[in-house]
Design a protein around this motif. Structure first.
Motif, PDB file in Angstrom:
ATOM      1  N   SER A  53       1.144  -0.974   0.102  1.00 17.22           N
ATOM      2  CA  SER A  53      -0.073   0.271   0.216  1.00 17.22           C
ATOM      3  C   SER A  53       1.157   1.413   0.134  1.00 17.22           C
ATOM      4  O   SER A  53       2.391   1.071   0.541  1.00 17.22           O
ATOM      5  CB  SER A  53      -0.963  -0.275   1.082  1.00 17.22           C
ATOM      6  OG  SER A  53      -0.715  -0.239   2.576  1.00 17.22           O
ATOM      7  N   ASP A  59      -1.212  10.936   2.893  1.00 13.69           N
ATOM      8  CA  ASP A  59      -2.260  10.429   2.301  1.00 13.69           C
ATOM      9  C   ASP A  59      -2.369   9.224   2.027  1.00 13.69           C
ATOM     10  O   ASP A  59      -1.407   8.679   1.284  1.00 13.69           O
ATOM     11  CB  ASP A  59      -2.752  11.425   1.667  1.00 13.69           C
ATOM     12  CG  ASP A  59      -3.372  12.751   2.436  1.00 13.69           C
ATOM     13  OD1 ASP A  59      -3.276  13.154   3.627  1.00 13.69           O
ATOM     14  OD2 ASP A  59      -3.362  13.917   1.637  1.00 13.69           O
ATOM     15  N   PRO A  60      -2.971   8.340   2.527  1.00 17.39           N
ATOM     16  CA  PRO A  60      -3.240   6.989   1.669  1.00 17.39           C
ATOM     17  C   PRO A  60      -3.843   6.895   0.092  1.00 17.39           C
ATOM     18  O   PRO A  60      -4.887   8.087  -0.293  1.00 17.39           O
ATOM     19  CB  PRO A  60      -4.222   6.397   2.703  1.00 17.39           C
ATOM     20  CG  PRO A  60      -3.937   7.048   4.122  1.00 17.39           C
ATOM     21  CD  PRO A  60      -3.971   8.199   3.776  1.00 17.39           C
ATOM     22  N   GLY A  62      -4.967   4.146  -0.709  1.00 15.19           N
ATOM     23  CA  GLY A  62      -5.962   3.186  -1.172  1.00 15.19           C
ATOM     24  C   GLY A  62      -6.394   2.687  -2.059  1.00 15.19           C
ATOM     25  O   GLY A  62      -5.147   2.312  -3.396  1.00 15.19           O
ATOM     26  N   ARG A  63      -7.504   2.754  -3.241  1.00 15.50           N
ATOM     27  CA  ARG A  63      -7.472   1.562  -4.265  1.00 15.50           C
ATOM     28  C   ARG A  63      -7.752   2.314  -5.729  1.00 15.50           C
ATOM     29  O   ARG A  63      -8.186   2.548  -6.344  1.00 15.50           O
ATOM     30  CB  ARG A  63      -8.755   0.850  -4.867  1.00 15.50           C
ATOM     31  CG  ARG A  63      -8.733  -0.393  -3.107  1.00 15.50           C
ATOM     32  CD  ARG A  63      -9.702  -1.236  -3.563  1.00 15.50           C
ATOM     33  NE  ARG A  63     -10.048  -2.069  -2.398  1.00 15.50           N
ATOM     34  CZ  ARG A  63      -9.474  -3.610  -2.251  1.00 15.50           C
ATOM     35  NH1 ARG A  63      -8.329  -2.847  -3.272  1.00 15.50           N
ATOM     36  NH2 ARG A  63      -9.249  -4.128  -1.099  1.00 15.50           N
ATOM     37  N   THR A  64      -7.357   3.847  -5.771  1.00 20.58           N
ATOM     38  CA  THR A  64      -7.631   4.981  -6.835  1.00 20.58           C
ATOM     39  C   THR A  64      -6.114   4.195  -7.248  1.00 20.58           C
ATOM     40  O   THR A  64      -4.861   4.051  -6.963  1.00 20.58           O
ATOM     41  CB  THR A  64      -7.055   6.573  -6.210  1.00 20.58           C
ATOM     42  OG1 THR A  64      -7.769   6.514  -5.089  1.00 20.58           O
ATOM     43  CG2 THR A  64      -6.586   7.653  -6.826  1.00 20.58           C
ATOM     44  N   LYS A  66      -3.086   4.219  -9.921  1.00 16.07           N
ATOM     45  CA  LYS A  66      -1.866   4.746  -9.555  1.00 16.07           C
ATOM     46  C   LYS A  66      -1.268   5.938 -10.706  1.00 16.07           C
ATOM     47  O   LYS A  66      -0.715   6.824 -10.089  1.00 16.07           O
ATOM     48  CB  LYS A  66      -0.511   3.913  -9.726  1.00 16.07           C
ATOM     49  CG  LYS A  66      -0.973   2.869  -8.297  1.00 16.07           C
ATOM     50  CD  LYS A  66       0.168   1.583  -8.585  1.00 16.07           C
ATOM     51  CE  LYS A  66       0.049   0.962  -6.337  1.00 16.07           C
ATOM     52  NZ  LYS A  66      -1.378   0.423  -6.672  1.00 16.07           N
TER      53      LYS A  66
END
Length: 86
Positions: A53, A59-60, A62-64, A66
């Motif tokens: 991850s 800021d994470p 996530g599943r956004t 790349k």
């Protein structure tokens, strides 16, 4: 194009062989691809990145996708592989 730093943790640091490094990139995908391309073909880094991850400037991600994460000059990318332990 932004100058960004990738900081590796745990197994990612071991696979990269360095705690951090700097690349020129426009997106998070560009930065990660540059890191993989700078290694020998048999490097474990690509495999570790696939299961990691990421944080961009704390800021994470996530599943956004790349490819859709644009990077500013001076951005800090943290690579967090899955951690083991209890």
């Amino acid at each position: 194009m932004a100058r960004v730093t990738i900081r590796y943790w745990a197994a990612a640091k071991e696979a990269a062989g360095v705690p951090e490094e700097t690349f020129d990139a426009v997106t998070l995908s560009d930065a990660l691809n540059a890191a993989v391309a700078s290694r020998k073909p048999d490097s474990r880094l690509a495999a570790v990145l696939l299961r990691s991850s990421f944080l961009v400037n704390a800021d994470p991600v996530g599943r956004t996708a790349k490819e859709s994460i644009m990077l500013d000059d001076g951005a800090m990318i943290e690579v967090l592989p899955p951690f083991a332990g209890g």
